[in-house]
Design a protein around this motif. Structure first.
Motif, PDB file in Angstrom:
ATOM      1  N   ALA A  62      -3.552 -11.996   1.656  1.00  0.00           N
ATOM      2  CA  ALA A  62      -3.535 -10.540   1.844  1.00  0.00           C
ATOM      3  C   ALA A  62      -3.734  -9.831   0.507  1.00  0.00           C
ATOM      4  O   ALA A  62      -4.456  -8.840   0.411  1.00  0.00           O
ATOM      5  N   LEU A  63      -3.105 -10.351  -0.541  1.00  0.00           N
ATOM      6  CA  LEU A  63      -3.255  -9.749  -1.870  1.00  0.00           C
ATOM      7  C   LEU A  63      -4.694  -9.915  -2.365  1.00  0.00           C
ATOM      8  O   LEU A  63      -5.279  -9.004  -2.935  1.00  0.00           O
ATOM      9  N   LYS A  64      -5.241 -11.083  -2.110  1.00  0.00           N
ATOM     10  CA  LYS A  64      -6.607 -11.369  -2.538  1.00  0.00           C
ATOM     11  C   LYS A  64      -7.594 -10.435  -1.837  1.00  0.00           C
ATOM     12  O   LYS A  64      -8.583 -10.010  -2.403  1.00  0.00           O
ATOM     13  N   ASN A  65      -7.279 -10.096  -0.604  1.00  0.00           N
ATOM     14  CA  ASN A  65      -8.167  -9.232   0.177  1.00  0.00           C
ATOM     15  C   ASN A  65      -7.978  -7.760  -0.130  1.00  0.00           C
ATOM     16  O   ASN A  65      -8.591  -6.903   0.497  1.00  0.00           O
ATOM     17  N   GLY A  66      -7.094  -7.450  -1.052  1.00  0.00           N
ATOM     18  CA  GLY A  66      -6.983  -6.082  -1.530  1.00  0.00           C
ATOM     19  C   GLY A  66      -6.045  -5.184  -0.748  1.00  0.00           C
ATOM     20  O   GLY A  66      -6.131  -3.972  -0.861  1.00  0.00           O
ATOM     21  N   LEU A  67      -5.199  -5.729   0.070  1.00  0.00           N
ATOM     22  CA  LEU A  67      -4.178  -4.953   0.768  1.00  0.00           C
ATOM     23  C   LEU A  67      -4.717  -3.789   1.580  1.00  0.00           C
ATOM     24  O   LEU A  67      -4.043  -2.783   1.748  1.00  0.00           O
ATOM     25  N   ASN A  68      -5.940  -3.906   2.067  1.00  0.00           N
ATOM     26  CA  ASN A  68      -6.421  -2.819   2.918  1.00  0.00           C
ATOM     27  C   ASN A  68      -5.989  -3.027   4.357  1.00  0.00           C
ATOM     28  O   ASN A  68      -6.271  -2.233   5.224  1.00  0.00           O
ATOM     29  N   ALA A  69      -5.313  -4.128   4.572  1.00  0.00           N
ATOM     30  CA  ALA A  69      -4.682  -4.426   5.860  1.00  0.00           C
ATOM     31  C   ALA A  69      -5.666  -4.691   7.005  1.00  0.00           C
ATOM     32  O   ALA A  69      -5.262  -5.045   8.085  1.00  0.00           O
ATOM     33  N   TYR A  80       3.382  -3.782  19.711  1.00  0.00           N
ATOM     34  CA  TYR A  80       4.077  -3.760  18.439  1.00  0.00           C
ATOM     35  C   TYR A  80       3.047  -3.665  17.328  1.00  0.00           C
ATOM     36  O   TYR A  80       2.134  -4.479  17.240  1.00  0.00           O
ATOM     37  N   LYS A  81       3.162  -2.655  16.472  1.00  0.00           N
ATOM     38  CA  LYS A  81       2.122  -2.398  15.480  1.00  0.00           C
ATOM     39  C   LYS A  81       2.554  -2.728  14.057  1.00  0.00           C
ATOM     40  O   LYS A  81       2.150  -2.076  13.123  1.00  0.00           O
ATOM     41  N   GLY A  82       3.405  -3.685  13.911  1.00  0.00           N
ATOM     42  CA  GLY A  82       3.848  -4.047  12.572  1.00  0.00           C
ATOM     43  C   GLY A  82       2.775  -4.801  11.791  1.00  0.00           C
ATOM     44  O   GLY A  82       1.745  -5.192  12.321  1.00  0.00           O
ATOM     45  N   LEU A  83       3.029  -4.950  10.525  1.00  0.00           N
ATOM     46  CA  LEU A  83       2.152  -5.707   9.654  1.00  0.00           C
ATOM     47  C   LEU A  83       2.698  -7.136   9.626  1.00  0.00           C
ATOM     48  O   LEU A  83       3.685  -7.411   8.970  1.00  0.00           O
ATOM     49  N   HIS A 111       4.067  -3.219  -2.556  1.00  0.00           N
ATOM     50  CA  HIS A 111       2.803  -2.523  -2.362  1.00  0.00           C
ATOM     51  C   HIS A 111       2.426  -2.310  -0.899  1.00  0.00           C
ATOM     52  O   HIS A 111       1.431  -1.675  -0.603  1.00  0.00           O
ATOM     53  N   THR A 112       3.191  -2.881  -0.018  1.00  0.00           N
ATOM     54  CA  THR A 112       2.923  -2.657   1.403  1.00  0.00           C
ATOM     55  C   THR A 112       4.041  -1.849   2.062  1.00  0.00           C
ATOM     56  O   THR A 112       4.053  -1.653   3.265  1.00  0.00           O
ATOM     57  N   SER A 113       4.956  -1.362   1.235  1.00  0.00           N
ATOM     58  CA  SER A 113       6.129  -0.705   1.810  1.00  0.00           C
ATOM     59  C   SER A 113       5.787   0.572   2.570  1.00  0.00           C
ATOM     60  O   SER A 113       6.541   0.999   3.433  1.00  0.00           O
TER      61      SER A 113
END
Ligand SMILES: [Zn+2]
Length: 116
Positions: A62-69, A80-83, A111-113
């Protein structure tokens, strides 16, 4: 994390209909993080070393992919829409991680908070 219930081989969370099912106690270790069979809510379970590694690799991915989710585990079909990675990454901190791994997980959580 949600409490799980088990019946007919399915793990169901406390929010979904679990009438008549037995409470799932997290004394059994699993190689992968547990999610509700219906809504995908994260269910409290005890991870094996492989399970920990699996979640940790997902955090790094996820970090490598840039956290764009977009490429993160998103539950498109449940309500349920959680990460997904985030839910289980929080659980990683309960285990004895190496210093570096712990920092990576904490960085990710920080960074995902604000992500829904
Ligand atoms: Zn559920």
């Amino acid at each position: 994390m949600f409490q799980g219930y088990i019946g007919e081989g399915e793990l169901v969370c406390e929010v979904c209909d679990h009438e008549g099912l037995e409470e799932y106690f997290s004394d059994q270790e699993t190689d992968s993080p547990c999610n509700c069979a219906y809504c995908h809510r994260p269910i409290n379970c005890v991870l094996t070393q492989d399970g920990i590694k699996y979640v940790y690799e997902s955090v790094r991915e996820a970090l490598k992919n840039g956290l764009n989710a977009r490429s993160d585990w998103r539950w498109e079909y449940g309500w349920y829409k959680g990460l997904g990675v985030r839910d289980h990454a929080e659980q990683l901190l309960e285990y004895n991680l190496e210093k570096k791994a712990k920092r990576v997980v904490e960085y990710y959580l920080y960074h995902t908070s604000n992500m829904p």
